[in-house]
Scaffold this active site. Structure first.
Site, PDB file in Angstrom:
ATOM      1  N   ASP A 133      -0.275 -24.386  34.426  1.00  0.00           N
ATOM      2  CA  ASP A 133       0.424 -25.623  34.765  1.00  0.00           C
ATOM      3  C   ASP A 133       0.258 -26.691  33.681  1.00  0.00           C
ATOM      4  O   ASP A 133       0.877 -27.745  33.763  1.00  0.00           O
ATOM      5  CB  ASP A 133      -0.167 -26.188  36.072  1.00  0.00           C
ATOM      6  CG  ASP A 133       0.801 -26.065  37.228  1.00  0.00           C
ATOM      7  OD1 ASP A 133       2.007 -25.949  36.979  1.00  0.00           O
ATOM      8  OD2 ASP A 133       0.333 -26.089  38.379  1.00  0.00           O
TER       9      ASP A 133
ATOM     10  N   LYS B 220       7.321 -18.627  44.122  1.00  0.00           N
ATOM     11  CA  LYS B 220       6.678 -18.275  42.838  1.00  0.00           C
ATOM     12  C   LYS B 220       6.275 -16.803  42.841  1.00  0.00           C
ATOM     13  O   LYS B 220       6.483 -16.072  41.867  1.00  0.00           O
ATOM     14  CB  LYS B 220       5.439 -19.162  42.608  1.00  0.00           C
ATOM     15  CG  LYS B 220       5.793 -20.605  42.259  1.00  0.00           C
ATOM     16  CD  LYS B 220       4.606 -21.560  42.321  1.00  0.00           C
ATOM     17  CE  LYS B 220       5.089 -22.995  42.112  1.00  0.00           C
ATOM     18  NZ  LYS B 220       4.027 -24.005  42.253  1.00  0.00           N
TER      19      LYS B 220
ATOM     20  N   GLN C 221      -2.014 -24.824  43.627  1.00  0.00           N
ATOM     21  CA  GLN C 221      -0.864 -25.532  44.204  1.00  0.00           C
ATOM     22  C   GLN C 221      -1.295 -26.922  44.674  1.00  0.00           C
ATOM     23  O   GLN C 221      -2.303 -27.079  45.350  1.00  0.00           O
ATOM     24  CB  GLN C 221      -0.283 -24.719  45.370  1.00  0.00           C
ATOM     25  CG  GLN C 221       0.981 -25.299  45.974  1.00  0.00           C
ATOM     26  CD  GLN C 221       2.166 -25.324  45.003  1.00  0.00           C
ATOM     27  OE1 GLN C 221       2.267 -24.494  44.097  1.00  0.00           O
ATOM     28  NE2 GLN C 221       3.053 -26.286  45.173  1.00  0.00           N
TER      29      GLN C 221
HETATM   30  N1  GUN Z   1       3.298 -29.101  43.564  1.00  0.00           N
HETATM   31  C1  GUN Z   1       4.564 -29.536  43.302  1.00  0.00           C
HETATM   32  N2  GUN Z   1       4.939 -29.153  42.062  1.00  0.00           N
HETATM   33  C2  GUN Z   1       3.900 -28.483  41.526  1.00  0.00           C
HETATM   34  C3  GUN Z   1       3.687 -27.844  40.260  1.00  0.00           C
HETATM   35  O1  GUN Z   1       4.530 -27.830  39.354  1.00  0.00           O
HETATM   36  N3  GUN Z   1       2.467 -27.267  40.102  1.00  0.00           N
HETATM   37  C4  GUN Z   1       1.528 -27.297  41.074  1.00  0.00           C
HETATM   38  N4  GUN Z   1       0.365 -26.716  40.819  1.00  0.00           N
HETATM   39  N5  GUN Z   1       1.685 -27.859  42.245  1.00  0.00           N
HETATM   40  C5  GUN Z   1       2.873 -28.457  42.460  1.00  0.00           C
END
Ligand code: GUN
Length: 281
Positions: A116, A49, A93
């Site tokens: 998110d 990311k 995350q």
């Molecule tokens: N862990 C796995 N996929 C995601 C996601 O799309 N967002 C977040 N915050 N954590 C994740």
């Protein structure tokens, strides 16, 4: 033979456009990511990311906390980021360490910085057919893929396997908002094959390798595989038995290279969209 839904290619096109738009901004958008603990997969995701953000000219801040951090420490970081006008987007995350109350953490993010789309304000807006500040990234990526390939949703039978807040639940509402007839299946669903066999659009987000096999899918259906699982040889695979199902369907996503690249693409687009909302652009 099915047409391949090439998420990698679609994501690249969207990100190329985004990069052009960001290039002309004097003040760049900023994404902050909080990662707590040592989950190896999470570390890889967060690095990719950060790398993608930087490639696009988005500023990225990564806040790393130890596995034994407290609830209070995470909440304080969120409080600081909420009040920092130079931060447009906050991502925590997941999964968080087991002793942390994830729901409380997500609820403390200011909904206008919730990149998110997991705050109950944003999920509630989606569930009530309103526009949120952000849509959750994976569901948004899937909707974009359907749009890109001109796959009709209106009036179609859509079956979603999985009811997580991250994917299955918001995606079900988003498909409903697009006028699909939606069935959400989960681990307690009886006779899964009978339900999946009626799907014009079948989306599997269960995280279970080999879950969707030939004979469970209607001829000519569109199959979207959100699963990311490891095979014995270490290679990635989805929930769908690709080679069994592919001959019977009209469209199918590969794993890797299908939904995965679209998730990160939506994260970048959401960061930019939040920046625009906050700066009234
Ligand atoms: N862990 C796995 N996929 C995601 C996601 O799309 N967002 C977040 N915050 N954590 C994740």
């Amino acid at each position: 033979m099915a047409k391949l839904i090439e998420g990698k290619l679609v994501a690249k096109k969207i990100l190329d456009n985004l990069s052009d738009e960001i290039l002309f901004l004097e003040k760049k958008p900023c994404l902050a990511v909080i990662i707590a603990g040592n989950d190896p997969a999470s570390k890889i995701y967060v690095n990719s990311k950060k790398k993608k953000a930087e490639e696009l000219g988005i500023k990225s801040i990564v806040i790393e906390l130890p596995e034994n951090c407290t609830q209070q420490e995470i909440l304080e970081k969120i409080y600081t980021l909420n009040n920092d006008d130079s931060v447009n987007a906050i991502l925590v995350q997941l999964p968080l360490p087991a002793h942390i109350d994830t729901k409380e953490v997500l609820e403390k993010i200011n909904p206008i910085k919730d990149v998110d789309g997991l705050h109950s304000y944003n999920l509630g807006r989606i569930a009530s057919g309103n526009k949120p500040y952000s849509y959750p990234c994976t569901p948004m990526g899937i909707i974009r893929l359907l749009e890109y390939y001109d796959i009709a949703v209106d009036g179609q039978n859509a079956v979603v396997i999985g009811r997580s807040n991250l994917v299955g639940r918001p995606l079900s509402y988003m498909l409903l908002n697009a006028n699909a007839t939606v069935t959400t299946c989960h681990s307690k669903t009886k006779n899964l094959a009978k339900i999946t066999g009626q799907a014009d659009i079948l989306i599997s987000a269960a995280g279970q390798k080999g879950l969707v096999k030939a004979g469970m899918v209607k001829k000519g259906a569109v199959v979207i595989d959100v699963g990311i699982n490891r095979q014995q040889d270490g290679k990635l695979c989805g929930d769908v038995d690709f080679w069994e199902v592919e001959p019977d369907v009209s469209y199918i996503t590969p794993v890797p290279g299908g939904v995965g690249p679209m998730t990160i693409c939506s994260l970048m687009q959401n960061t930019f969209d939040l920046y625009k909302i906050q700066n009234r652009i």
